[in-house]
Scaffold this active site. Structure first.
Site, PDB file in Angstrom:
ATOM      1  N   ARG A  61       0.819  -1.218   0.000  1.00 15.07           N
ATOM      2  CA  ARG A  61       0.000   0.000   0.000  1.00 15.07           C
ATOM      3  C   ARG A  61       0.853   1.269   0.000  1.00 15.07           C
ATOM      4  NH1 ARG A  61      -2.087   0.705   4.634  1.00 15.07           N
ATOM      5  NH2 ARG A  61      -3.145  -1.299   4.837  1.00 15.07           N
ATOM      6  N   TYR A 115     -14.597  21.844 -12.145  1.00 13.66           N
ATOM      7  CA  TYR A 115     -15.034  20.534 -12.655  1.00 13.66           C
ATOM      8  C   TYR A 115     -16.213  20.048 -11.801  1.00 13.66           C
ATOM      9  CZ  TYR A 115     -14.246  15.606 -14.014  1.00 13.66           C
ATOM     10  OH  TYR A 115     -14.363  14.332 -14.471  1.00 13.66           O
ATOM     11  N   ASP A 187      -6.563  22.932  -9.593  1.00 12.70           N
ATOM     12  CA  ASP A 187      -6.724  21.831 -10.536  1.00 12.70           C
ATOM     13  C   ASP A 187      -6.067  22.303 -11.827  1.00 12.70           C
ATOM     14  OD1 ASP A 187      -7.571  20.078 -12.533  1.00 12.70           O
ATOM     15  OD2 ASP A 187      -9.489  19.677 -11.558  1.00 12.70           O
ATOM     16  N   LYS A 212      -5.780  12.341 -18.094  1.00 13.90           N
ATOM     17  CA  LYS A 212      -5.837  13.156 -19.298  1.00 13.90           C
ATOM     18  C   LYS A 212      -4.470  13.162 -20.003  1.00 13.90           C
ATOM     19  CE  LYS A 212     -10.001  13.720 -17.815  1.00 13.90           C
ATOM     20  NZ  LYS A 212     -10.434  14.761 -16.915  1.00 13.90           N
TER      21      LYS A 212
HETATM   22  C1  LIG Z   1     -11.242  14.691 -15.762  1.00 16.01           C
HETATM   23  C2  LIG Z   1     -10.971  15.781 -14.813  1.00 16.01           C
HETATM   24  C3  LIG Z   1     -10.831  15.524 -13.448  1.00 16.01           C
HETATM   25  C4  LIG Z   1     -11.061  14.171 -12.849  1.00 16.01           C
HETATM   26  O1  LIG Z   1     -10.207  13.175 -13.298  1.00 16.01           O
HETATM   27  P1  LIG Z   1     -10.665  11.641 -13.264  1.00 16.01           P
HETATM   28  O2  LIG Z   1      -9.403  10.906 -13.449  1.00 16.01           O
HETATM   29  O3  LIG Z   1     -11.650  11.477 -14.391  1.00 16.01           O
HETATM   30  O4  LIG Z   1     -11.306  11.383 -11.939  1.00 16.01           O
HETATM   31  C5  LIG Z   1     -10.526  16.578 -12.623  1.00 16.01           C
HETATM   32  N1  LIG Z   1     -10.380  17.820 -13.090  1.00 16.01           N
HETATM   33  C6  LIG Z   1     -10.513  18.108 -14.400  1.00 16.01           C
HETATM   34  C7  LIG Z   1     -10.329  19.512 -14.852  1.00 16.01           C
HETATM   35  C8  LIG Z   1     -10.829  17.103 -15.310  1.00 16.01           C
HETATM   36  O5  LIG Z   1     -11.007  17.399 -16.593  1.00 16.01           O
END
Ligand SMILES: *Cc1c(COP(=O)(O)O)cnc(C)c1O
Length: 397
Positions: A61, A115, A187, A212
């Site tokens: 972990r 988001y 973010d 992403k």
């Molecule tokens: C997709 C996304 C997330 C979340 O990511 P996941 O891996 O899908 O949980 C957070 N912030 C932004 C801006 C995103 O586009």
């Protein structure tokens, strides 16, 4: 702290996290799958457990070199950062970061263009724990100072905003936060540290949905939080308490994606710019919401602060209803219809930002479409969109 502060980001993408003791001579840090770690004897078990287990095998972990290698590579991309923790999704990264910082009775200021799942976490789980969320206009800039109250502990930034791409004045918000001892969280999924390194600008925690651009191939879910100076230990403690760990296989895939992120981003940027500029000339399009275009709120701040643009943006149709927008999207051959973005392939989805806003009410001329521009030939994508716009026109008749 990274020992590579003197080298440039493109080189860091290649060298990051590749320690000889983890790679044992091969180029990529191999997949170290593990739950149990075996000790030589009881004394070894006891001394290991009593020490800081950072970058030491202890129990699965706590990770293995595969996860540590990726985490270090991400830390090295943010000059001045102290460390990175990995999570099984971007949303899990947001949750762990906020649970590190917030306690019952505290307040968070959350950008209205965040988001949507970040809003959901705040309005539901955090609210249930007694944390209050107040939303603020993404264009507030230094005006954020007026919203900071006695109970404010966190200012959450996302720039550009999800769906609508408003660019925030991060330096002004960080200055106001620092003056009041409030932590800042961003973010930074759209820009990544390559286009907008935020820790050196004083942001305390930088979150990436590695799903992403880091992964980049639409086949891995992952998130990360990179902590600024003095901020890593608390994040790691909370993340351990939450039991957060990513699989070695997923960490391997994400690290493989990371190595080529620089060249992919250059192509995403160039094609998205061409397509956004082309859309801006079309009579069917009322507004292009792309930070590098003057039609996007906060464009001047983007020009001042960012090193480039990513491949994700939206455009507003010049009227028409949802059926006309649907006709446009359903006509496209080279754009998949699906959530997420940052992979090698193009995507198009209908978005309805007003459903996810509390304090900003921007009226758009028509329905909004979000595009993720992939690595295809931009001319093919433009031809495809031309067919889509014709279908939108036909649906007006
Ligand atoms: C997709 C996304 C997330 C979340 O990511 P996941 O891996 O899908 O949980 C957070 N912030 C932004 C801006 C995103 O586009």
């Amino acid at each position: 702290m990274s020992d590579h502060d003197d080298i440039r980001p493109a080189t860091r993408l290649v060298t990051g996290g590749r320690r000889a003791e983890w790679t044992a001579g091969v180029v990529n840090t191999p997949v170290w799958r593990a739950s149990t770690i075996l000790y030589d004897d009881v004394a070894h078990l006891r001394t290991t457990g009593a020490r800081d287990t950072h970058h030491r095998l202890f129990y699965g972990r706590r990770g293995t070199p595969t996860q540590w290698s990726l985490a270090d590579a991400l830390t090295e991309l943010e000059p001045g950062a102290e460390g990175t923790f990995l999570y099984p999704s971007g949303v899990a990264a947001v949750a762990a970061c906020l649970l590190t910082l917030l306690s019952p009775g505290d307040e968070m200021l959350l950008v209205d263009s965040a988001y949507d799942p970040t809003r959901g976490l705040s309005d539901k789980l955090l609210a249930r724990m007694g944390v209050t969320t107040r939303y603020y206009d993404p264009l507030i800039g230094a005006g954020i100072a007026d919203l900071i109250g006695e109970r404010t502990r966190v200012i959450f930034i996302e720039s550009p905003g999800s769906l609508t791409f408003e660019v925030q004045d991060v330096p002004a918000i960080v200055a106001a936060a620092k003056a009041r001892g409030v932590a800042t969280v961003i973010d930074n999924t759209w820009a990544t540290p390559l286009l907008f390194p935020v820790v050196e600008r004083g942001v305390d925690y930088s979150i990436l949905a590695c799903t992403k651009y880091i992964g980049g191939h639409s086949d891995v879910m992952m998130g990360s939080v990179t902590a600024g100076p003095g901020r890593f230990a608390a994040l790691r403690d909370t993340s351990f308490q939450l039991g957060q760990v990513v699989s070695a296989d997923d960490a391997y895939l994400a690290a493989r994606g990371l190595r080529t992120m620089g060249v992919r981003l250059e192509r995403h940027e160039a094609s998205a710019m061409r397509i956004a500029q082309w859309l801006a000339t079309r009579p069917e399009v009322a507004q292009v919401l792309h930070p590098a275009l003057p039609s996007c709120p906060g464009h001047d701040i983007w020009k001042r602060d960012f090193k480039g643009a990513a491949g994700l943006f939206s455009f507003v149709l010049a009227g028409g209803d949802d059926a006309a927008r649907t006709a446009l999207i359903d006509t496209l051959d080279h754009f998949g219809i699906g959530y997420s973005w940052g992979g090698f392939e193009s995507l198009a989805i209908p978005v309805d930002p007003q459903r996810h806003r509390s304090v900003t009410d921007r009226a758009f001329a028509g329905p909004v479409v979000r595009l993720q521009i992939g690595l295809e030939d931009a001319d093919d994508l433009i031809a495809d969109l031309e067919r889509g716009l014709a279908a939108w026109r036909a649906a007006q008749a």
